[in-house]
Motif scaffolding. Sequence first.
Motif, PDB file in Angstrom:
ATOM      1  N   ILE A 299      56.254  48.416  43.156  1.00  0.00           N
ATOM      2  CA  ILE A 299      55.374  47.511  42.404  1.00  0.00           C
ATOM      3  C   ILE A 299      53.937  48.010  42.449  1.00  0.00           C
ATOM      4  N   HIS A 300      53.462  48.452  43.612  1.00  0.00           N
ATOM      5  CA  HIS A 300      52.054  48.847  43.731  1.00  0.00           C
ATOM      6  C   HIS A 300      51.911  50.360  43.948  1.00  0.00           C
ATOM      7  N   PHE A 301      52.852  51.132  43.380  1.00  0.00           N
ATOM      8  CA  PHE A 301      52.716  52.595  43.436  1.00  0.00           C
ATOM      9  C   PHE A 301      51.408  53.026  42.753  1.00  0.00           C
ATOM     10  N   PRO A 302      50.638  53.962  43.269  1.00  0.00           N
ATOM     11  CA  PRO A 302      50.923  54.852  44.405  1.00  0.00           C
ATOM     12  C   PRO A 302      50.349  54.367  45.721  1.00  0.00           C
ATOM     13  N   PHE A 303      49.907  53.112  45.803  1.00  0.00           N
ATOM     14  CA  PHE A 303      49.261  52.620  47.016  1.00  0.00           C
ATOM     15  C   PHE A 303      50.324  52.068  47.955  1.00  0.00           C
ATOM     16  N   THR A 304      50.111  52.297  49.256  1.00  0.00           N
ATOM     17  CA  THR A 304      51.023  51.781  50.264  1.00  0.00           C
ATOM     18  C   THR A 304      50.625  50.352  50.624  1.00  0.00           C
ATOM     19  N   GLN A 305      51.507  49.724  51.365  1.00  0.00           N
ATOM     20  CA  GLN A 305      51.218  48.346  51.740  1.00  0.00           C
ATOM     21  C   GLN A 305      50.044  48.274  52.719  1.00  0.00           C
ATOM     22  N   SER A 306      49.957  49.244  53.611  1.00  0.00           N
ATOM     23  CA  SER A 306      48.834  49.231  54.555  1.00  0.00           C
ATOM     24  C   SER A 306      47.507  49.416  53.822  1.00  0.00           C
ATOM     25  N   PHE A 307      47.498  50.291  52.784  1.00  0.00           N
ATOM     26  CA  PHE A 307      46.272  50.459  52.013  1.00  0.00           C
ATOM     27  C   PHE A 307      45.924  49.175  51.258  1.00  0.00           C
ATOM     28  N   MET A 308      46.951  48.534  50.721  1.00  0.00           N
ATOM     29  CA  MET A 308      46.690  47.273  50.006  1.00  0.00           C
ATOM     30  C   MET A 308      46.110  46.231  50.951  1.00  0.00           C
ATOM     31  N   ASP A 309      46.657  46.161  52.185  1.00  0.00           N
ATOM     32  CA  ASP A 309      46.163  45.172  53.140  1.00  0.00           C
ATOM     33  C   ASP A 309      44.729  45.474  53.560  1.00  0.00           C
ATOM     34  N   ARG A 310      44.354  46.764  53.648  1.00  0.00           N
ATOM     35  CA  ARG A 310      43.006  47.105  54.097  1.00  0.00           C
ATOM     36  C   ARG A 310      41.989  47.143  52.972  1.00  0.00           C
ATOM     37  N   ALA A 311      42.435  47.461  51.747  1.00  0.00           N
ATOM     38  CA  ALA A 311      41.482  47.672  50.656  1.00  0.00           C
ATOM     39  C   ALA A 311      41.293  46.439  49.795  1.00  0.00           C
ATOM     40  N   ILE A 312      42.300  45.590  49.732  1.00  0.00           N
ATOM     41  CA  ILE A 312      42.232  44.447  48.812  1.00  0.00           C
ATOM     42  C   ILE A 312      41.992  43.183  49.619  1.00  0.00           C
ATOM     43  N   ARG A 313      41.027  42.417  49.173  1.00  0.00           N
ATOM     44  CA  ARG A 313      40.745  41.117  49.780  1.00  0.00           C
ATOM     45  C   ARG A 313      40.897  40.058  48.688  1.00  0.00           C
ATOM     46  N   GLY A 314      42.061  39.539  48.556  1.00  0.00           N
ATOM     47  CA  GLY A 314      42.292  38.546  47.503  1.00  0.00           C
ATOM     48  C   GLY A 314      43.599  38.814  46.789  1.00  0.00           C
ATOM     49  N   ASP A 315      43.698  38.276  45.576  1.00  0.00           N
ATOM     50  CA  ASP A 315      44.941  38.369  44.815  1.00  0.00           C
ATOM     51  C   ASP A 315      44.918  39.469  43.766  1.00  0.00           C
ATOM     52  N   TYR A 316      43.760  40.064  43.476  1.00  0.00           N
ATOM     53  CA  TYR A 316      43.659  41.035  42.390  1.00  0.00           C
ATOM     54  C   TYR A 316      42.951  42.293  42.894  1.00  0.00           C
ATOM     55  N   TYR A 317      43.255  43.408  42.226  1.00  0.00           N
ATOM     56  CA  TYR A 317      42.613  44.685  42.544  1.00  0.00           C
ATOM     57  C   TYR A 317      42.192  45.333  41.235  1.00  0.00           C
ATOM     58  N   ASN A 318      40.863  45.519  41.065  1.00  0.00           N
ATOM     59  CA  ASN A 318      40.319  46.095  39.826  1.00  0.00           C
ATOM     60  C   ASN A 318      40.462  47.619  39.873  1.00  0.00           C
ATOM     61  N   LEU A 319      41.099  48.159  38.852  1.00  0.00           N
ATOM     62  CA  LEU A 319      41.313  49.603  38.783  1.00  0.00           C
ATOM     63  C   LEU A 319      41.125  50.045  37.347  1.00  0.00           C
ATOM     64  N   PHE A 320      40.250  51.089  37.141  1.00  0.00           N
ATOM     65  CA  PHE A 320      40.044  51.677  35.825  1.00  0.00           C
ATOM     66  C   PHE A 320      40.407  53.145  35.936  1.00  0.00           C
ATOM     67  N   ALA A 321      41.424  53.546  35.189  1.00  0.00           N
ATOM     68  CA  ALA A 321      41.885  54.929  35.266  1.00  0.00           C
ATOM     69  C   ALA A 321      42.095  55.466  33.864  1.00  0.00           C
ATOM     70  N   VAL A 322      41.771  56.764  33.685  1.00  0.00           N
ATOM     71  CA  VAL A 322      41.990  57.466  32.421  1.00  0.00           C
ATOM     72  C   VAL A 322      43.016  58.557  32.685  1.00  0.00           C
ATOM     73  N   VAL A 323      44.138  58.466  32.031  1.00  0.00           N
ATOM     74  CA  VAL A 323      45.210  59.443  32.187  1.00  0.00           C
ATOM     75  C   VAL A 323      45.190  60.355  30.966  1.00  0.00           C
ATOM     76  N   ASP A 324      44.894  61.620  31.180  1.00  0.00           N
ATOM     77  CA  ASP A 324      44.785  62.595  30.099  1.00  0.00           C
ATOM     78  C   ASP A 324      46.078  63.399  30.054  1.00  0.00           C
ATOM     79  N   LEU A 325      46.896  63.115  29.044  1.00  0.00           N
ATOM     80  CA  LEU A 325      48.159  63.834  28.858  1.00  0.00           C
ATOM     81  C   LEU A 325      48.141  64.656  27.579  1.00  0.00           C
TER      82      LEU A 325
END
Length: 452
Positions: A299-325
């Motif tokens: 569900i939260h690939f590529p982040f691990t659960q430990s990273f989610m627990d340490r990096a996210i404080r709340g219910d949402y995580y803001n992420l802006f990514a540009v994938v150049d294919l």
Amino acid sequence: MIGGKSLRRAVIAGSCVAVTTSACAFQGVNSLPLPGAVGRGSDASVYHVEIANISTLEPNSPVMINDVVVGSVRKLTVKNWHADVEFSVKPDVVVPANAVASVGQTSLLGSMHLALSTPIGQAPSGKLNPGATIPLNASSTYPTTEQTLASLAAVVNGGGLGQIGDVIHNFSTAVNGNEAQFRDLITRLDTFVGTLDGQRDNIVSIIQSLNRLSSTFAGQRDDLAAALQKIPPAIDVLIKERPTLTTALEKLGTFSDTANRLVNQSQADLVANLKNIEPAIKAFADVGPDLDALLEYAIHFPFTQSFMDRAIRGDYYNLFAVVDLTVPRLKRTLFLGTRWGQEGAQLIPAPGDPVYLNYTYDPLKTGVTPPPPDAFDDPPPQAPPPSTIADIGPILPFVPPTPIAAPGAEIYTQAQLAAKGVTPIFAGPYGGQPNPPANTPPAPAPPTGGGG
């Protein structure tokens, strides 16, 4: 002398008037209050009782409580096809509120009386208020001597009393020698009656259930009638389709036999297949405890659960990514080192690249390459006026910051790019620039920034 005649005439006229006015209410001497009657004083308590049959009860008959005379009958009237007896008792006598009345005979050949008592097995309670009425269901009449003798005569003369001896003799003859059987019959009847008595509540419940079922059937009478009318045609249809149903059942039997033979013949192969699939099922079962962790990580690939627990404080995580294919980016990155890779492939600017602002998605702003001079002989080619190219203006309404931090990050207009010999890059279906000749070295690629 004249006064005496007038007096006699007045007395006679008054007597006639008195007799005329009271003739309708006079019912004999008993209709008048007799001297010495108990409970006839002005302070006596008056009551009423409704009785279906008063027999020979008369006014002035005694009223008794516990065989003691406490009052007398005052008046008898008819009300709704039964007698309404008005009686009075002495003021110091208490008539119980649950009192019942009965008409009985004082002696074998004596007069009638009205007896007040309480129901059998109940103690006196309360006090009956004067003027109250004892209802019809709380009164009764004892049989008189005449009624008792008439009933006895009917039994003796025409009631079969003379045949009692024959009945007893025949019964004794039937029982003689069969005492054990009759004793066993009586025992069985006692057991049967005892069982019925023990199941009395169930029998009553069954009767009540049958009553409710009958009520339901009565309420659905129209539906039942309609169903009974429709069932015969349905039965006729089934009778007509009986050959088809018989054939279908025969075919079903044939299919069952075929399926049985197939199962019996393929039993060994089926067991072998199940044994062969056992390792795969076992491996899947072994992965079972880790399946929830895998689904959680997916569900939260590529982040691990430990990273989610340490990096996210709340219910949402803001992420802006540009994938150049895009193909140039894949040639310079993922396909590099393979037959599809190209180290110097020109990249399409990505957000964050210095020349990204010079890139356009609009094919109308990519510019037009002028034809060579010898393309047309007449008339000679003329270059477009500089003012026309200059009027195009910058591609995007953006004012570049000054000074420019990095070389090669300058922003040029369409005319400036044409003067420098650089054609804007366009990733659409239209060609942005002509391919260079084979002996021409490749033009240096503009600096680009890494794309997400």
